[in-house]
Design a protein around this motif. Sequence first.
Motif, PDB file in Angstrom:
ATOM      1  N   ALA A 136      37.249  47.743  37.292  1.00 45.37           N
ATOM      2  CA  ALA A 136      37.674  47.305  35.964  1.00 45.37           C
ATOM      3  C   ALA A 136      37.586  45.792  35.867  1.00 45.37           C
ATOM      4  O   ALA A 136      37.854  45.080  36.833  1.00 45.37           O
ATOM      5  CB  ALA A 136      39.099  47.772  35.684  1.00 45.37           C
ATOM      6  N   ASN A 137      37.211  45.320  34.688  1.00 39.85           N
ATOM      7  CA  ASN A 137      37.222  43.877  34.431  1.00 39.85           C
ATOM      8  C   ASN A 137      37.660  43.607  33.000  1.00 39.85           C
ATOM      9  O   ASN A 137      37.821  44.529  32.189  1.00 39.85           O
ATOM     10  CB  ASN A 137      35.875  43.227  34.767  1.00 39.85           C
ATOM     11  CG  ASN A 137      34.720  43.719  33.903  1.00 39.85           C
ATOM     12  OD1 ASN A 137      34.912  44.158  32.768  1.00 39.85           O
ATOM     13  ND2 ASN A 137      33.499  43.649  34.430  1.00 39.85           N
ATOM     14  N   GLU A 139      31.075  36.275  33.530  1.00 39.43           N
ATOM     15  CA  GLU A 139      31.694  36.042  32.229  1.00 39.43           C
ATOM     16  C   GLU A 139      32.980  36.845  32.040  1.00 39.43           C
ATOM     17  O   GLU A 139      33.644  36.736  31.003  1.00 39.43           O
ATOM     18  CB  GLU A 139      30.705  36.389  31.119  1.00 39.43           C
ATOM     19  CG  GLU A 139      29.463  35.505  31.115  1.00 39.43           C
ATOM     20  CD  GLU A 139      28.517  35.850  29.985  1.00 39.43           C
ATOM     21  OE1 GLU A 139      28.924  36.640  29.103  1.00 39.43           O
ATOM     22  OE2 GLU A 139      27.380  35.346  29.998  1.00 39.43           O
ATOM     23  N   ARG A 140      33.319  37.674  33.035  1.00 37.20           N
ATOM     24  CA  ARG A 140      34.492  38.531  32.924  1.00 37.20           C
ATOM     25  C   ARG A 140      35.307  38.456  34.216  1.00 37.20           C
ATOM     26  O   ARG A 140      34.738  38.257  35.292  1.00 37.20           O
ATOM     27  CB  ARG A 140      34.081  39.982  32.627  1.00 37.20           C
ATOM     28  CG  ARG A 140      33.243  40.114  31.361  1.00 37.20           C
ATOM     29  CD  ARG A 140      32.747  41.541  31.153  1.00 37.20           C
ATOM     30  NE  ARG A 140      33.833  42.477  30.924  1.00 37.20           N
ATOM     31  CZ  ARG A 140      34.413  42.689  29.751  1.00 37.20           C
ATOM     32  NH1 ARG A 140      34.003  42.010  28.673  1.00 37.20           N
ATOM     33  NH2 ARG A 140      35.389  43.572  29.608  1.00 37.20           N
ATOM     34  N   LYS A 141      36.604  38.621  34.128  1.00 37.01           N
ATOM     35  CA  LYS A 141      37.464  38.557  35.295  1.00 37.01           C
ATOM     36  C   LYS A 141      37.679  39.956  35.871  1.00 37.01           C
ATOM     37  O   LYS A 141      37.895  40.920  35.127  1.00 37.01           O
ATOM     38  CB  LYS A 141      38.804  37.913  34.950  1.00 37.01           C
ATOM     39  CG  LYS A 141      38.696  36.424  34.634  1.00 37.01           C
ATOM     40  CD  LYS A 141      40.073  35.797  34.463  1.00 37.01           C
ATOM     41  CE  LYS A 141      39.950  34.286  34.263  1.00 37.01           C
ATOM     42  NZ  LYS A 141      41.283  33.641  34.148  1.00 37.01           N
ATOM     43  N   LEU A 142      37.634  40.033  37.197  1.00 36.62           N
ATOM     44  CA  LEU A 142      37.801  41.311  37.885  1.00 36.62           C
ATOM     45  C   LEU A 142      39.281  41.689  37.934  1.00 36.62           C
ATOM     46  O   LEU A 142      40.136  40.893  38.333  1.00 36.62           O
ATOM     47  CB  LEU A 142      37.233  41.216  39.305  1.00 36.62           C
ATOM     48  CG  LEU A 142      37.227  42.511  40.123  1.00 36.62           C
ATOM     49  CD1 LEU A 142      36.204  43.483  39.567  1.00 36.62           C
ATOM     50  CD2 LEU A 142      36.925  42.210  41.586  1.00 36.62           C
ATOM     51  N   ILE A 143      39.568  42.929  37.523  1.00 38.95           N
ATOM     52  CA  ILE A 143      40.919  43.482  37.690  1.00 38.95           C
ATOM     53  C   ILE A 143      41.014  44.155  39.049  1.00 38.95           C
ATOM     54  O   ILE A 143      42.003  44.019  39.761  1.00 38.95           O
ATOM     55  CB  ILE A 143      41.242  44.488  36.560  1.00 38.95           C
ATOM     56  CG1 ILE A 143      41.082  43.828  35.190  1.00 38.95           C
ATOM     57  CG2 ILE A 143      42.649  45.055  36.732  1.00 38.95           C
ATOM     58  CD1 ILE A 143      41.112  44.811  34.028  1.00 38.95           C
ATOM     59  N   GLY A 144      39.967  44.859  39.421  1.00 41.99           N
ATOM     60  CA  GLY A 144      39.899  45.518  40.716  1.00 41.99           C
ATOM     61  C   GLY A 144      38.594  46.247  40.858  1.00 41.99           C
ATOM     62  O   GLY A 144      37.887  46.483  39.871  1.00 41.99           O
ATOM     63  N   ASP A 145      38.240  46.624  42.097  1.00 44.23           N
ATOM     64  CA  ASP A 145      36.891  47.156  42.320  1.00 44.23           C
ATOM     65  C   ASP A 145      36.838  48.650  42.627  1.00 44.23           C
ATOM     66  O   ASP A 145      35.762  49.195  42.789  1.00 44.23           O
ATOM     67  CB  ASP A 145      36.199  46.376  43.452  1.00 44.23           C
ATOM     68  CG  ASP A 145      36.657  46.816  44.836  1.00 44.23           C
ATOM     69  OD1 ASP A 145      37.817  47.242  44.982  1.00 44.23           O
ATOM     70  OD2 ASP A 145      35.834  46.726  45.772  1.00 44.23           O
ATOM     71  N   ASP A 146      38.000  49.350  42.686  1.00 46.03           N
ATOM     72  CA  ASP A 146      37.878  50.733  43.153  1.00 46.03           C
ATOM     73  C   ASP A 146      38.908  51.716  42.596  1.00 46.03           C
ATOM     74  O   ASP A 146      38.561  52.847  42.294  1.00 46.03           O
ATOM     75  CB  ASP A 146      37.949  50.752  44.677  1.00 46.03           C
ATOM     76  CG  ASP A 146      37.452  52.051  45.285  1.00 46.03           C
ATOM     77  OD1 ASP A 146      36.392  52.537  44.852  1.00 46.03           O
ATOM     78  OD2 ASP A 146      38.117  52.590  46.183  1.00 46.03           O
ATOM     79  N   GLU A 147      40.173  51.332  42.488  1.00 44.64           N
ATOM     80  CA  GLU A 147      41.215  52.292  42.132  1.00 44.64           C
ATOM     81  C   GLU A 147      42.110  51.701  41.041  1.00 44.64           C
ATOM     82  O   GLU A 147      42.683  50.628  41.221  1.00 44.64           O
ATOM     83  CB  GLU A 147      42.071  52.647  43.351  1.00 44.64           C
ATOM     84  CG  GLU A 147      41.272  53.245  44.511  1.00 44.64           C
ATOM     85  CD  GLU A 147      42.128  53.394  45.768  1.00 44.64           C
ATOM     86  OE1 GLU A 147      43.355  53.173  45.688  1.00 44.64           O
ATOM     87  OE2 GLU A 147      41.571  53.720  46.828  1.00 44.64           O
ATOM     88  N   HIS A 148      42.245  52.422  39.943  1.00 45.11           N
ATOM     89  CA  HIS A 148      43.050  51.924  38.819  1.00 45.11           C
ATOM     90  C   HIS A 148      43.862  53.040  38.194  1.00 45.11           C
ATOM     91  O   HIS A 148      43.616  54.225  38.436  1.00 45.11           O
ATOM     92  CB  HIS A 148      42.145  51.274  37.767  1.00 45.11           C
ATOM     93  CG  HIS A 148      41.538  49.994  38.227  1.00 45.11           C
ATOM     94  ND1 HIS A 148      40.387  49.964  38.977  1.00 45.11           N
ATOM     95  CD2 HIS A 148      41.943  48.698  38.089  1.00 45.11           C
ATOM     96  CE1 HIS A 148      40.100  48.699  39.278  1.00 45.11           C
ATOM     97  NE2 HIS A 148      41.020  47.922  38.751  1.00 45.11           N
ATOM     98  N   ASP A 173      37.172  34.710  43.448  1.00 44.72           N
ATOM     99  CA  ASP A 173      37.590  33.626  42.556  1.00 44.72           C
ATOM    100  C   ASP A 173      37.936  34.100  41.148  1.00 44.72           C
ATOM    101  O   ASP A 173      38.967  33.739  40.598  1.00 44.72           O
ATOM    102  CB  ASP A 173      36.493  32.562  42.477  1.00 44.72           C
ATOM    103  CG  ASP A 173      36.310  31.822  43.797  1.00 44.72           C
ATOM    104  OD1 ASP A 173      37.305  31.699  44.533  1.00 44.72           O
ATOM    105  OD2 ASP A 173      35.181  31.387  44.078  1.00 44.72           O
ATOM    106  N   ASN A 174      37.063  34.913  40.576  1.00 44.12           N
ATOM    107  CA  ASN A 174      37.153  35.238  39.152  1.00 44.12           C
ATOM    108  C   ASN A 174      37.949  36.523  38.945  1.00 44.12           C
ATOM    109  O   ASN A 174      37.396  37.575  38.648  1.00 44.12           O
ATOM    110  CB  ASN A 174      35.739  35.370  38.584  1.00 44.12           C
ATOM    111  CG  ASN A 174      35.725  35.304  37.071  1.00 44.12           C
ATOM    112  OD1 ASN A 174      36.589  34.691  36.459  1.00 44.12           O
ATOM    113  ND2 ASN A 174      34.743  35.956  36.467  1.00 44.12           N
ATOM    114  N   ILE A 175      39.277  36.445  39.100  1.00 47.42           N
ATOM    115  CA  ILE A 175      40.110  37.641  39.037  1.00 47.42           C
ATOM    116  C   ILE A 175      41.272  37.451  38.064  1.00 47.42           C
ATOM    117  O   ILE A 175      41.591  36.339  37.659  1.00 47.42           O
ATOM    118  CB  ILE A 175      40.675  38.022  40.425  1.00 47.42           C
ATOM    119  CG1 ILE A 175      41.579  36.903  40.960  1.00 47.42           C
ATOM    120  CG2 ILE A 175      39.562  38.366  41.394  1.00 47.42           C
ATOM    121  CD1 ILE A 175      42.395  37.302  42.175  1.00 47.42           C
ATOM    122  N   VAL A 176      41.891  38.584  37.726  1.00 47.39           N
ATOM    123  CA  VAL A 176      43.122  38.582  36.941  1.00 47.39           C
ATOM    124  C   VAL A 176      44.289  38.698  37.914  1.00 47.39           C
ATOM    125  O   VAL A 176      44.288  39.539  38.806  1.00 47.39           O
ATOM    126  CB  VAL A 176      43.156  39.782  35.975  1.00 47.39           C
ATOM    127  CG1 VAL A 176      44.468  39.827  35.219  1.00 47.39           C
ATOM    128  CG2 VAL A 176      41.988  39.727  35.010  1.00 47.39           C
TER     129      VAL A 176
END
Length: 531
Positions: A221-222, A248-257, A329-332
């Motif tokens: 999610a981003n 251009e978008r911040k990462l919320i997470g890469d696998d489990e939400h 770097d580019n995360i929430v």
Amino acid sequence: MNKVSQKAMKTSLEDVMGSMHTNLSTADLVEKILNRKEGILTSNGAIRATTGKYTGRSPKDKFIVKDSLSESAVEWGSINQPISEDIFFNLYDKVMDYLKQQNELYSFKGFAGADAHYRLPIDVVTELAWHNLFARQLFIKPNDDELTDHQTEFTVISAPGFKADPKTDGTHSECFVMISFEHKMVLIGGTEYAGEIKKSIFSVMNFLLPNQDILSMHCSANVGREGDVALFFGLSGTGKTTLSADPERKLIGDDEHAWSNNGVFNIEGGCYAKCINLSAEKEPQIYNAIRFGSVLENVMVDLHSRLPDYDDTTLTENTRAAYPIDYIDNIVQPSIAGHPNTIIFLTADAFGVLPPISKLTKEQAMYHFLSGYTSKLAGTERGVTSPEATFSTCFGAPFLPLPAVTYATMLGEKIDQFNANVYLVNTGWTGGPYGTGNRIDLSYTRAMIHAALNGELNQTETVRDDVFGLNIPTHCPGVPSKVLTPKKTWDQPEQYDQKARELAVKFHENFRKFNHITDDIKNAGPLYTPQ
């Protein structure tokens, strides 16, 4: 649990506390790992550990204890295999006896779930220091006050040095992963593969969260600058990690939400990224995140220079890196955002027949969510000589204890409630199947996803595909119109028709396994049906 068993379990857990190190710092754990010779330090500062016989999950050795909570709730079968409480109690006692004999044990008390309203307090007890470092980096670390007030609700016990005896212990092999929902415990033995720790807690969350009206999801999610949230579902090889990593978008997470009535939150506090063929040019975020505190799993390392060789598959192709999400770097921060505006289902269709992008109705979204389609390619597995369709329910079948329709129904309700747009994106082949056609240009895929995220496709005219019933945009900025309609990219359209019908049949065959599905969802699949 009967009183005798309950007392035995409690006493055994207390008995091992004397040798327990709780919530050691990253530096302390690294020192322990090196002193115990559990791993080596690489040139970039990461720890490299190897896992021996098991270099991936062992799904045939995963069980759920059939008890008062799980018996009528779990969808039992080849994935969710039942095991009795007696077998669980017996192995628990044996594992506790084994752990009492160890000089040192490690405990990480933290959380699963970034939203404090819904997080699960967990305790990961490990025989190996590097497994505890893994847990520290993958789950959510507590602050000092949270650690003082921490009340564990689910415990993971990992004892890879204890090997089960299938004849006497009721397992399939020396390896076992057992989840007891009633006793709020995961018991792991016989395997050093750290991914079992991560995925067992994901399975737990997939059981618990839907009962709180929260949809748990195997996706990345981003979020954009305007607060617009996107979810990316996709199996291995579909480009989920690559396409969700957007400058251009911040990462919320890469696998489990998870998706609650408040919005989306990351279940984890870290990333467990594949390292095969990793390079600074292709995936700079992952490459730069591998540093002090990170854990490399089964990556080959030059013992003189200590340089990792990400192209070397001597131990496995499933090489991994575990690191905290703030190494990106580019995360929430915290990993929480609003409700999804756009949902992307990624598939790598090696038959070369699915459109590169199509907009789905709610019913089509539920159908393709349940299907979870992608392709295995020739040469990737022994015996695979031509592209094979593979389906993983809800894009995460191995980790879903509840009936699949539970998750699909919740998705449909949330799409309606929050007016999310859903797209099916094919990152696979065009102009022919794998071996004849070409992989869809990544720049085109990025352009299509950006158009979906920016809302440019919301009002675009579409045409209906006559095999799959999918709504294909007639134009998209930055993408040649011919590319959007796969049949137009084939030199021989009749061969396209043949391949498209072959895949449509496979969709129908796979969907027969689902029970209690409404007709409107069943009818949202391919239009073509065999005579």
